[in-house]
Design a protein around this motif. Structure first.
Motif, short mmCIF file in Angstrom:
data_model
loop_
_atom_site.label_atom_id
_atom_site.label_comp_id
_atom_site.label_asym_id
_atom_site.label_seq_id
_atom_site.Cartn_x
_atom_site.Cartn_y
_atom_site.Cartn_z
N THR A 53 0.86 -1.18 0.00
CA THR A 53 0.00 0.00 0.00
C THR A 53 0.90 1.24 0.00
O THR A 53 2.13 1.12 0.03
N THR A 54 0.29 2.41 0.02
CA THR A 54 1.07 3.65 0.06
C THR A 54 1.95 3.71 1.30
O THR A 54 3.13 4.07 1.21
N SER A 55 1.42 3.35 2.45
CA SER A 55 2.21 3.43 3.68
C SER A 55 3.37 2.44 3.67
O SER A 55 4.47 2.75 4.13
N GLU A 56 3.14 1.26 3.11
CA GLU A 56 4.21 0.25 3.05
C GLU A 56 5.31 0.66 2.08
O GLU A 56 6.49 0.41 2.32
N LEU A 57 4.93 1.29 0.98
CA LEU A 57 5.93 1.78 0.04
C LEU A 57 6.75 2.90 0.69
O LEU A 57 7.98 2.93 0.55
N TYR A 58 6.09 3.79 1.39
CA TYR A 58 6.80 4.88 2.07
C TYR A 58 7.83 4.33 3.04
O TYR A 58 8.98 4.79 3.08
N ILE A 77 1.01 3.53 -7.42
CA ILE A 77 0.66 2.92 -6.14
C ILE A 77 -0.80 3.24 -5.78
O ILE A 77 -1.29 4.31 -6.12
N GLY A 78 -1.45 2.29 -5.13
CA GLY A 78 -2.80 2.54 -4.65
C GLY A 78 -3.77 1.39 -4.82
O GLY A 78 -4.80 1.35 -4.14
N PHE A 142 -9.89 6.67 -6.35
CA PHE A 142 -8.47 6.71 -6.02
C PHE A 142 -7.68 7.44 -7.11
O PHE A 142 -6.78 8.23 -6.82
N ASN A 143 -8.04 7.18 -8.35
CA ASN A 143 -7.33 7.82 -9.46
C ASN A 143 -7.62 9.31 -9.55
O ASN A 143 -6.76 10.09 -9.97
N GLN A 144 -8.81 9.70 -9.15
CA GLN A 144 -9.12 11.13 -9.12
C GLN A 144 -8.19 11.84 -8.14
O GLN A 144 -7.70 12.94 -8.41
#
Length: 203
Positions: A53-58, A77-78, A142-144
């Protein structure tokens, strides 16, 4: 063309190319296109793992701490935020942080950052028993967000979602019938390449 040639690709299964050979990944395809055009990419570093997820990538970026400045940084990501039912508000905040980090890694040159939209996994055979319309609607939300954040920060935004909805037959899918084949990734790479060339990113 005189160019430093460092490319950092950030993401999840779509960036690492789940189930495929390394050369079939879209960042590898883009690297090849750039090299063929005379823009030398001497180093491709990928920080991506299936399921992130975004937090895991960060957290992974902070952990791996990529050094130096990159001439191109991509971010996709998302999908796992959506798949796990995580909130769009958290995604907005975390994606914004990731994008700011990406720009910083690109020597604070926003035009050297490339964001790809989230493809629609709801169109794949894997989602046959699920509510495809609901998945597509959620991914649109999410894409928006990632598009608005990208435009605000002045980076390049490549919308690959429509092509993922149009081309979902067997030849565009990996063996797991959820992820994509090298043929699909080559299309994404060409779209990204054309965008970067039009924007004259490497001039």
């Amino acid at each position: 063309m005189n160019f430093g040639g460092r490319f950092l690709a950030l993401g999840d299964s779509y960036t690492i190319g789940e189930g495929l050979d390394e050369l079939e990944r879209w960042p590898n395809n883009l690297t090849e296109l750039l090299n063929q055009s005379g823009i030398s990419i001497n180093e491709l570093q990928i920080i991506a793992t299936t399921g992130w997820t975004t937090s895991e990538l960060y957290e992974a970026i902070e952990r791996e701490n990529p050094q130096g400045e990159f001439d191109l940084v991509s971010l996709l990501i998302g999908v796992n935020n959506q798949y796990r039912g995580l909130s769009t508000s958290d995604y907005a905040e975390e994606f914004s942080e990731l994008l700011s980090m990406s720009v910083k890694l690109a020597a604070n040159i926003s035009s050297r950052v490339l964001v790809l939209s989230i493809p629609d996994w709801g169109m794949t055979p894997f989602a046959e028993s699920k509510n495809r319309e609901e998945i597509s609607k959620a991914l649109d939300s999410f894409n928006q967000i990632n598009k608005q954040v990208s435009l605000k920060q002045g980076v390049n935004y490549c919308d690959i979602t429509p092509i993922s909805r149009e081309k979902f037959s067997k030849e565009y899918l990996a063996e797991d019938k959820l992820h994509y084949s090298g043929k699909m990734y080559s299309i994404w790479a060409k779209m990204a390449f054309d965008m970067l060339m039009k924007a004259e990113v490497f001039k």
